[in-house]
Write a protein that holds these residues in place. Structure first.
Motif, PDB file in Angstrom:
ATOM      1  N   ASP A  40     -31.545 -10.208  -0.583  1.00 16.53           N
ATOM      2  CA  ASP A  40     -30.216  -9.777  -0.998  1.00 16.53           C
ATOM      3  C   ASP A  40     -29.304 -10.959  -1.320  1.00 16.53           C
ATOM      4  O   ASP A  40     -28.170 -10.768  -1.764  1.00 16.53           O
ATOM      5  CB  ASP A  40     -29.569  -8.919   0.091  1.00 16.53           C
ATOM      6  N   ARG A  59     -35.913 -15.411  -4.789  1.00 20.65           N
ATOM      7  CA  ARG A  59     -35.278 -14.402  -5.657  1.00 20.65           C
ATOM      8  C   ARG A  59     -34.931 -14.996  -7.025  1.00 20.65           C
ATOM      9  O   ARG A  59     -35.147 -14.362  -8.062  1.00 20.65           O
ATOM     10  CB  ARG A  59     -34.018 -13.844  -4.996  1.00 20.65           C
ATOM     11  N   ALA A  78     -36.573 -13.466 -10.342  1.00 27.07           N
ATOM     12  CA  ALA A  78     -35.623 -12.853 -11.276  1.00 27.07           C
ATOM     13  C   ALA A  78     -35.670 -13.556 -12.628  1.00 27.07           C
ATOM     14  O   ALA A  78     -35.608 -12.915 -13.685  1.00 27.07           O
ATOM     15  CB  ALA A  78     -34.211 -12.897 -10.696  1.00 27.07           C
ATOM     16  N   ARG A 105     -36.781 -11.569 -15.972  1.00 27.63           N
ATOM     17  CA  ARG A 105     -35.800 -11.468 -17.049  1.00 27.63           C
ATOM     18  C   ARG A 105     -36.400 -11.906 -18.381  1.00 27.63           C
ATOM     19  O   ARG A 105     -36.070 -11.393 -19.446  1.00 27.63           O
ATOM     20  CB  ARG A 105     -34.575 -12.320 -16.704  1.00 27.63           C
ATOM     21  N   VAL A 117     -39.591   0.342  -5.496  1.00 26.36           N
ATOM     22  CA  VAL A 117     -38.500  -0.093  -6.369  1.00 26.36           C
ATOM     23  C   VAL A 117     -37.138   0.003  -5.685  1.00 26.36           C
ATOM     24  O   VAL A 117     -36.278  -0.863  -5.856  1.00 26.36           O
ATOM     25  CB  VAL A 117     -38.521   0.717  -7.693  1.00 26.36           C
ATOM     26  N   GLU A 118     -36.932   1.032  -4.848  1.00 25.84           N
ATOM     27  CA  GLU A 118     -35.629   1.204  -4.201  1.00 25.84           C
ATOM     28  C   GLU A 118     -35.387   0.179  -3.087  1.00 25.84           C
ATOM     29  O   GLU A 118     -34.260   0.042  -2.606  1.00 25.84           O
ATOM     30  CB  GLU A 118     -35.494   2.624  -3.636  1.00 25.84           C
ATOM     31  N   PRO A 139     -33.590  -5.616  -4.887  1.00 27.11           N
ATOM     32  CA  PRO A 139     -32.330  -5.763  -5.614  1.00 27.11           C
ATOM     33  C   PRO A 139     -32.556  -5.511  -7.098  1.00 27.11           C
ATOM     34  O   PRO A 139     -33.697  -5.573  -7.590  1.00 27.11           O
ATOM     35  CB  PRO A 139     -31.918  -7.216  -5.339  1.00 27.11           C
ATOM     36  N   ASP A 140     -31.484  -5.238  -7.821  1.00 25.59           N
ATOM     37  CA  ASP A 140     -31.599  -4.822  -9.223  1.00 25.59           C
ATOM     38  C   ASP A 140     -32.410  -5.781 -10.080  1.00 25.59           C
ATOM     39  O   ASP A 140     -33.214  -5.355 -10.910  1.00 25.59           O
ATOM     40  CB  ASP A 140     -30.204  -4.648  -9.836  1.00 25.59           C
ATOM     41  N   ASP A 141     -32.204  -7.112  -9.888  1.00 22.99           N
ATOM     42  CA  ASP A 141     -32.907  -8.056 -10.759  1.00 22.99           C
ATOM     43  C   ASP A 141     -34.371  -8.264 -10.387  1.00 22.99           C
ATOM     44  O   ASP A 141     -35.084  -8.999 -11.057  1.00 22.99           O
ATOM     45  CB  ASP A 141     -32.174  -9.404 -10.827  1.00 22.99           C
ATOM     46  N   LYS A 163     -36.298  -5.303  -9.410  1.00 19.06           N
ATOM     47  CA  LYS A 163     -36.909  -3.974  -9.401  1.00 19.06           C
ATOM     48  C   LYS A 163     -38.169  -3.899 -10.254  1.00 19.06           C
ATOM     49  O   LYS A 163     -39.105  -3.151  -9.944  1.00 19.06           O
ATOM     50  CB  LYS A 163     -35.893  -2.920  -9.844  1.00 19.06           C
ATOM     51  N   GLU A 164     -38.216  -4.674 -11.352  1.00 15.85           N
ATOM     52  CA  GLU A 164     -39.394  -4.657 -12.223  1.00 15.85           C
ATOM     53  C   GLU A 164     -40.653  -5.100 -11.489  1.00 15.85           C
ATOM     54  O   GLU A 164     -41.775  -4.738 -11.886  1.00 15.85           O
ATOM     55  CB  GLU A 164     -39.164  -5.561 -13.433  1.00 15.85           C
TER      56      GLU A 164
END
Length: 232
Positions: A56, A63, A67, A71, A89-90, A93-95, A97-98
Motif C-alpha cells: 500500500d 511496488r 507498477a 504500466r 485482484v481485490e 492496489p490499483d496499479d 491489479k493487472e
C-alpha cells in the motif's frame, strides 16, 4: 547460470547514492524484456516498521518496479515459492491489479530442477536466446560448463534481452520511430529512444506504437497532446 550477468537489474546494487531511486528503477525497468515477481507466503501482507502493508506504500521498491512494468505492458511472470498462492485482484492496489491476471510459474523444493527448467523455457521467447544456447543448457543439466547467467531485482527480477533493445529490427520505418522519439522526449526525457524502439518490436502498426508510447506520459492532457503531434 542461464543468461549473461548483465542481463539482470538488481536495484540494491545498481542505484548509486544520491540518485532518486524511483526514477532509477523506472528507467531500468523500461529496458527490461521481462520481469519476475517472486511471491512468497508473506508477500501480500508484509508490513513496514509502522505496521502498514508494504504494497500500500506508493514508494515501496517492489511496488514501484511492478507498477512500472505493468504500466508499460512488459511481461511480468509471477514466480510462486514456498507454497505461495496468487493474490486476488481485490487484494492488490490499483496499479498492481493487472498482476492477478498474469500466468504464474511455481518453484517447489521437491521438483526444483524441473520447475527451474519450466521457468527458463518461459523466459526464452523474451530474451532472444539462440538455438545453440539450448545445447549449453543441456550441458549445464549434466554438470558441464556453465552457460550464460540471468539478472535480479529486490523482490522483483528484471531480465534484459541479450540484444540491445535499441538495435533490434522493427516493422516500423526508422524515420517514423525517430519522429515519435522526438515527440516523446519532452515528456519522459532521453529514455524515449529505448522506450520507442523497444515498443516497436511488439507493434504491428504505427498507430499501435503511438498508443504504446503514449502510455509513458503521466497526464491525460499531455498524452492527448503527444498523440495529436504524432498524427499531424
Amino acid at each position: 547460470m542461464r543468461f549473461k550477468p548483465e542481463s539482470v537489474f538488481m536495484d540494491v546494487a545498481a542505484i548509486e547514492p544520491g540518485r532518486d531511486f524511483r526514477k532509477a528503477i523506472d528507467k531500468s525497468v523500461a529496458t527490461c524484456s521481462v520481469v519476475l515477481a517472486l511471491i512468497g507466503q508473506e508477500w501480500l501482507d508484509l508490513r513496514d516498521s509502522q505496521g502498514g502493508r508494504r504494497l500500500d506504500d506508493a514508494n515501496d521498491f517492489v511496488r514501484i518496479e511492478l507498477a512500472s512494468a505493468l504500466r508499460r505492458d512488459i511481461p511480468v511472470v509471477p514466480v510462486l515459492v514456498r507454497g505461495a498462492k496468487m493474490p486476488h485482484v481485490e487484494q492488490l492496489p490499483d496499479d498492481l491489479k493487472e498482476l492477478a491476471y498474469r500466468n504464474a510459474v511455481e518453484l517447489t523444493h521437491a521438483r526444483w530442477k524441473s520447475d527451474v527448467q519450466v521457468l527458463l523455457e518461459a523466459l526464452r521467447p523474451y530474451l532472444d536466446v539462440r538455438d545453440e544456447d539450448a545445447t549449453v543448457a543441456h550441458r549445464e543439466d549434466r554438470g558441464k560448463e556453465p552457460g550464460e547467467p540471468v539478472e535480479e531485482v529486490s523482490g522483483v527480477h528484471g531480465a534484459r534481452s541479450r540484444s540491445d533493445p535499441a538495435a533490434v529490427a522493427s516493422k516500423i520505418e526508422p524515420q517514423t520511430m525517430e519522429r515519435i522519439i522526438k515527440e516523446l522526449a519532452p515528456y519522459i526525457g532521453p529514455i524515449s529512444e529505448v522506450v520507442v524502439k523497444r515498443a516497436a518490436k511488439r507493434c504491428s502498426s504505427v498507430e499501435d506504437l503511438y498508443g504504446m508510447a503514449a502510455r509513458e506520459i503521466e497526464t491525460e492532457t499531455d498524452r492527448a497532446k503527444f498523440l495529436r503531434s504524432c498524427r499531424s
